[in-house]
Design a protein around this motif. Structure first.
Motif, PDB file in Angstrom:
ATOM      1  N   PRO A   5       0.741  -1.404  -0.259  1.00 46.17           N
ATOM      2  CA  PRO A   5       0.002  -0.054  -0.333  1.00 46.17           C
ATOM      3  C   PRO A   5       0.632   1.635  -0.097  1.00 46.17           C
ATOM      4  O   PRO A   5       1.664   1.001   0.875  1.00 46.17           O
ATOM      5  CB  PRO A   5      -1.137  -0.250   1.478  1.00 46.17           C
ATOM      6  N   GLY A   6       0.938   2.441  -0.716  1.00 45.07           N
ATOM      7  CA  GLY A   6       1.289   3.594  -0.879  1.00 45.07           C
ATOM      8  C   GLY A   6       0.758   4.353   0.309  1.00 45.07           C
ATOM      9  O   GLY A   6       1.784   5.446   0.622  1.00 45.07           O
ATOM     10  N   PHE A   7      -0.597   4.347   0.832  1.00 45.66           N
ATOM     11  CA  PHE A   7      -1.474   4.964   1.420  1.00 45.66           C
ATOM     12  C   PHE A   7      -1.835   4.733   2.775  1.00 45.66           C
ATOM     13  O   PHE A   7      -2.364   3.471   2.119  1.00 45.66           O
ATOM     14  CB  PHE A   7      -1.862   5.777   0.653  1.00 45.66           C
ATOM     15  N   GLU A   8      -2.183   4.827   3.661  1.00 42.75           N
ATOM     16  CA  GLU A   8      -2.896   4.518   4.987  1.00 42.75           C
ATOM     17  C   GLU A   8      -4.182   5.437   5.351  1.00 42.75           C
ATOM     18  O   GLU A   8      -3.813   6.835   4.900  1.00 42.75           O
ATOM     19  CB  GLU A   8      -2.013   3.515   6.300  1.00 42.75           C
ATOM     20  N   GLN A   9      -5.221   5.034   4.446  1.00 42.17           N
ATOM     21  CA  GLN A   9      -6.476   5.838   4.981  1.00 42.17           C
ATOM     22  C   GLN A   9      -6.401   5.967   7.200  1.00 42.17           C
ATOM     23  O   GLN A   9      -6.037   5.074   7.387  1.00 42.17           O
ATOM     24  CB  GLN A   9      -7.522   5.393   4.474  1.00 42.17           C
ATOM     25  N   LEU A  10      -6.424   7.494   7.036  1.00 41.01           N
ATOM     26  CA  LEU A  10      -7.370   7.715   7.684  1.00 41.01           C
ATOM     27  C   LEU A  10      -7.403   8.630   8.875  1.00 41.01           C
ATOM     28  O   LEU A  10      -8.467   7.921  10.133  1.00 41.01           O
ATOM     29  CB  LEU A  10      -5.998   8.796   9.053  1.00 41.01           C
ATOM     30  N   SER A  11      -8.977   8.678   7.811  1.00 39.82           N
ATOM     31  CA  SER A  11     -10.639   8.825   8.313  1.00 39.82           C
ATOM     32  C   SER A  11     -11.273   8.400   7.351  1.00 39.82           C
ATOM     33  O   SER A  11     -11.384   8.296   5.590  1.00 39.82           O
ATOM     34  CB  SER A  11     -10.553   9.915   9.035  1.00 39.82           C
ATOM     35  N   LYS A  12     -12.932   8.252   7.210  1.00 45.89           N
ATOM     36  CA  LYS A  12     -13.615   8.415   6.274  1.00 45.89           C
ATOM     37  C   LYS A  12     -13.983   9.976   6.542  1.00 45.89           C
ATOM     38  O   LYS A  12     -13.657  11.040   6.805  1.00 45.89           O
ATOM     39  CB  LYS A  12     -14.933   8.114   7.278  1.00 45.89           C
ATOM     40  N   ALA A  13     -14.557  10.049   5.175  1.00 44.46           N
ATOM     41  CA  ALA A  13     -15.069  11.574   4.803  1.00 44.46           C
ATOM     42  C   ALA A  13     -15.646  12.385   5.614  1.00 44.46           C
ATOM     43  O   ALA A  13     -16.322  11.921   6.874  1.00 44.46           O
ATOM     44  CB  ALA A  13     -15.514  11.669   3.476  1.00 44.46           C
ATOM     45  N   ILE A  14     -15.171  13.128   5.967  1.00 43.61           N
ATOM     46  CA  ILE A  14     -15.380  14.718   6.984  1.00 43.61           C
ATOM     47  C   ILE A  14     -15.989  15.565   6.707  1.00 43.61           C
ATOM     48  O   ILE A  14     -15.900  16.198   5.387  1.00 43.61           O
ATOM     49  CB  ILE A  14     -14.384  15.003   8.189  1.00 43.61           C
ATOM     50  N   GLY A  15     -17.627  15.312   6.956  1.00 39.48           N
ATOM     51  CA  GLY A  15     -17.677  17.557   6.344  1.00 39.48           C
ATOM     52  C   GLY A  15     -18.052  17.848   7.620  1.00 39.48           C
ATOM     53  O   GLY A  15     -17.454  18.562   8.646  1.00 39.48           O
ATOM     54  N   PRO A  16     -18.165  19.422   6.998  1.00 37.83           N
ATOM     55  CA  PRO A  16     -19.143  20.328   7.549  1.00 37.83           C
ATOM     56  C   PRO A  16     -19.592  20.527   9.438  1.00 37.83           C
ATOM     57  O   PRO A  16     -20.354  19.947   8.816  1.00 37.83           O
ATOM     58  CB  PRO A  16     -19.120  21.528   7.048  1.00 37.83           C
ATOM     59  N   ASP A  17     -19.493  20.767  10.174  1.00 35.68           N
ATOM     60  CA  ASP A  17     -20.156  20.926  10.959  1.00 35.68           C
ATOM     61  C   ASP A  17     -21.114  22.231  10.436  1.00 35.68           C
ATOM     62  O   ASP A  17     -20.949  22.992  10.543  1.00 35.68           O
ATOM     63  CB  ASP A  17     -19.773  20.684  13.016  1.00 35.68           C
ATOM     64  N   GLU A  18     -21.861  22.397  12.356  1.00 39.54           N
ATOM     65  CA  GLU A  18     -23.298  23.065  12.629  1.00 39.54           C
ATOM     66  C   GLU A  18     -22.591  24.189  12.600  1.00 39.54           C
ATOM     67  O   GLU A  18     -23.225  25.491  11.649  1.00 39.54           O
ATOM     68  CB  GLU A  18     -24.145  22.966  13.447  1.00 39.54           C
ATOM     69  N   ASP A  19     -21.223  24.727  13.174  1.00 42.27           N
ATOM     70  CA  ASP A  19     -21.113  26.097  13.415  1.00 42.27           C
ATOM     71  C   ASP A  19     -19.927  26.758  12.017  1.00 42.27           C
ATOM     72  O   ASP A  19     -20.036  27.079  11.455  1.00 42.27           O
ATOM     73  CB  ASP A  19     -19.919  25.974  14.404  1.00 42.27           C
ATOM     74  N   GLU A  20     -20.253  25.538  11.313  1.00 44.34           N
ATOM     75  CA  GLU A  20     -19.021  26.089  10.297  1.00 44.34           C
ATOM     76  C   GLU A  20     -20.342  26.301   8.618  1.00 44.34           C
ATOM     77  O   GLU A  20     -20.184  27.859   8.363  1.00 44.34           O
ATOM     78  CB  GLU A  20     -18.149  25.093   9.141  1.00 44.34           C
ATOM     79  N   LEU A  21     -21.587  25.600   8.938  1.00 46.99           N
ATOM     80  CA  LEU A  21     -22.005  25.940   8.199  1.00 46.99           C
ATOM     81  C   LEU A  21     -23.189  27.750   8.279  1.00 46.99           C
ATOM     82  O   LEU A  21     -22.947  27.953   7.437  1.00 46.99           O
ATOM     83  CB  LEU A  21     -23.759  24.880   8.055  1.00 46.99           C
ATOM     84  N   VAL A  22     -22.990  27.673   8.913  1.00 46.67           N
ATOM     85  CA  VAL A  22     -23.377  29.098   9.889  1.00 46.67           C
ATOM     86  C   VAL A  22     -22.507  29.420   9.468  1.00 46.67           C
ATOM     87  O   VAL A  22     -22.642  31.197   8.832  1.00 46.67           O
ATOM     88  CB  VAL A  22     -23.832  29.198  11.086  1.00 46.67           C
ATOM     89  N   ASP A  23     -21.538  29.959   9.027  1.00 46.04           N
ATOM     90  CA  ASP A  23     -20.192  30.902   9.004  1.00 46.04           C
ATOM     91  C   ASP A  23     -20.120  30.495   7.596  1.00 46.04           C
ATOM     92  O   ASP A  23     -19.965  31.470   7.026  1.00 46.04           O
ATOM     93  CB  ASP A  23     -19.279  30.384   9.660  1.00 46.04           C
ATOM     94  N   ASN A  24     -19.479  29.827   7.158  1.00 46.05           N
ATOM     95  CA  ASN A  24     -19.857  29.287   5.589  1.00 46.05           C
ATOM     96  C   ASN A  24     -20.839  28.342   4.830  1.00 46.05           C
ATOM     97  O   ASN A  24     -20.778  27.194   4.717  1.00 46.05           O
ATOM     98  CB  ASN A  24     -18.160  29.427   5.563  1.00 46.05           C
ATOM     99  N   PRO A  25     -21.648  28.751   4.023  1.00 47.35           N
ATOM    100  CA  PRO A  25     -23.254  28.327   3.625  1.00 47.35           C
ATOM    101  C   PRO A  25     -22.234  27.806   2.665  1.00 47.35           C
ATOM    102  O   PRO A  25     -23.198  26.158   1.926  1.00 47.35           O
ATOM    103  CB  PRO A  25     -24.062  28.804   3.359  1.00 47.35           C
ATOM    104  N   ARG A  26     -21.348  27.983   2.238  1.00 50.15           N
ATOM    105  CA  ARG A  26     -20.505  27.372   1.121  1.00 50.15           C
ATOM    106  C   ARG A  26     -20.016  26.053   1.300  1.00 50.15           C
ATOM    107  O   ARG A  26     -19.228  25.313   0.426  1.00 50.15           O
ATOM    108  CB  ARG A  26     -19.689  28.288  -0.357  1.00 50.15           C
ATOM    109  N   ALA A  27     -20.357  26.078   2.261  1.00 47.32           N
ATOM    110  CA  ALA A  27     -18.830  24.770   2.919  1.00 47.32           C
ATOM    111  C   ALA A  27     -20.143  23.037   3.023  1.00 47.32           C
ATOM    112  O   ALA A  27     -19.905  22.190   3.045  1.00 47.32           O
ATOM    113  CB  ALA A  27     -18.228  24.356   4.794  1.00 47.32           C
ATOM    114  N   ARG A  28     -21.436  23.774   2.095  1.00 51.51           N
ATOM    115  CA  ARG A  28     -22.319  22.294   2.896  1.00 51.51           C
ATOM    116  C   ARG A  28     -22.310  20.972   2.689  1.00 51.51           C
ATOM    117  O   ARG A  28     -22.686  20.013   2.770  1.00 51.51           O
ATOM    118  CB  ARG A  28     -23.402  23.094   2.774  1.00 51.51           C
TER     119      ARG A  28
END
Length: 336
Positions: free
Chosen positions: A281-304
């Motif tokens: 393997p060339g990479f070790e995956q460290l996590s599943k996909a991470i999305g924005p939390d509620e605070d970020e969505l309030v500050d930046n709707p483009r992150a949805r």
């Protein structure tokens, strides 16, 4: 450490907030050494990396405006001597630096590009139908005015997942022939709005998918992404980290499948390929996909729609990936 990082000011004087910056810094901690920011933009990720401990960041961007904007701050403390700007594409990032501790790729169009009407990315602001990130090559206007109906429909369907792609392509060809060639963003957006009126208040603008698809085609974004992921594998040192922020389901699928391929040891097999060569393997995956939390969505709707994926480089040799298994339309795979 998680230092407070101020929003980045762009030419319109509005703050531009780097999407998923805090979870990116958290997942990649501790940050040190030499990093490459493959989509420098207004410098938000680069500022965050330096604030958290990066000693040098190579800021790569194909947009000359990004380089022009950066001159007002990159030579001031605490950034002086810690940023090297490169005018180019991240698909060639291993030509610019090697033995890196980390690579960050923020895919898609930047806020500063969307907010400048003259760049022609936004269907909400009237401007020339351009959409070129590098400000050279074929414009969006040239594409919609010269491509045949079948090609336009294919781009809208495959790159924008637009279900009404044939209807829109037919109307574009009819209007450019019988009325006038397309020159402005609102001219194209208005046509689509007449074809596909919004059924409910609050729904996304009907031109969203079309503009996205044309932008991807004009800038060869999927080709750039695949080559950029392969280049990152070549440029990262063992233990180096790759962080990718995507905004499009197809982009995220490509990143996911790339990391799955390069984190796999092979084996399994099928009736078509019963024996598969084992690969380190060339990479070790460290996590599943991470999305924005509620605070970020309030500050930046483009992150949805944003998704972050992070992986760590192993000491295995870099390899080319099987592009036919990355989830792209065949036309994209065969053209690269």
């Amino acid at each position: 450490m998680t230092t407070d990082i101020p929003p980045v000011a762009a030419p319109d004087k509005k703050p531009h907030i780097p999407v998923l910056l805090r979870p990116l810094l958290r997942e990649c901690a501790p940050i040190h050494g030499r990093w490459l920011d493959g989509t420098f933009g207004a410098g938000g990720y680069t500022k965050g990396l330096i604030a958290e401990g990066a000693e040098m960041v190579y800021g790569v961007d194909r947009d000359p405006l990004a380089h022009e904007m950066a001159q007002s701050w990159i030579n001031e403390p605490p950034y002086a001597g810690k940023i090297k700007l490169v005018l180019g594409t991240f698909s060639k990032l291993d030509d610019y630096a090697s033995d890196l501790d980390g690579v960050v790729l923020d895919l898609g169009v930047s806020s500063m590009q969307l907010d400048i009407a003259e760049r022609g990315f936004s269907f909400m602001r009237d401007g020339p139908l351009d959409m070129r990130m590098s400000q050279d090559g074929m414009t969006a206007a040239e594409f919609v005015n010269t491509a045949d109906e079948g090609e336009i429909a294919a781009v809208l369907f495959h790159y924008g997942e637009e279900k009404q792609s044939r209807k829109i392509a037919r109307a574009i060809v009819k209007d450019r022939t019988e009325k006038a060639p397309f020159e402005t963003t609102l001219q194209l957006a208005g046509l689509i709005e007449r074809l596909l009126p919004r059924k409910k208040p609050g729904q996304s603008h009907p031109a969203t998918r079309t503009f996205q698809a044309i932008r991807i085609a004009v800038n060869d974004e999927f080709g750039e992404l695949i080559e950029g992921l392969e280049a990152a594998e070549r440029a990262l040192k063992p233990g180096g980290q790759l962080a990718v922020v995507s905004f499009h389901s197809l982009e995220d699928r490509v990143v996911k499948r790339f990391l799955q391929q390069r984190a796999s040891t092979g084996g399994g097999g099928s009736r078509y390929a019963p024996v598969q060569e084992a690969k380190t393997p060339g990479f070790e995956q460290l996590s599943k996909a991470i999305g924005p939390d509620e605070d970020e969505l309030v500050d930046n709707p483009r992150a949805r729609s944003a998704r972050l994926r992070v992986a760590r480089r192993t000491d295995a040799p870099a390899l080319d990936v099987d592009r036919s298994d990355l989830g792209l339309p065949k036309s994209v795979v065969s053209s690269r």
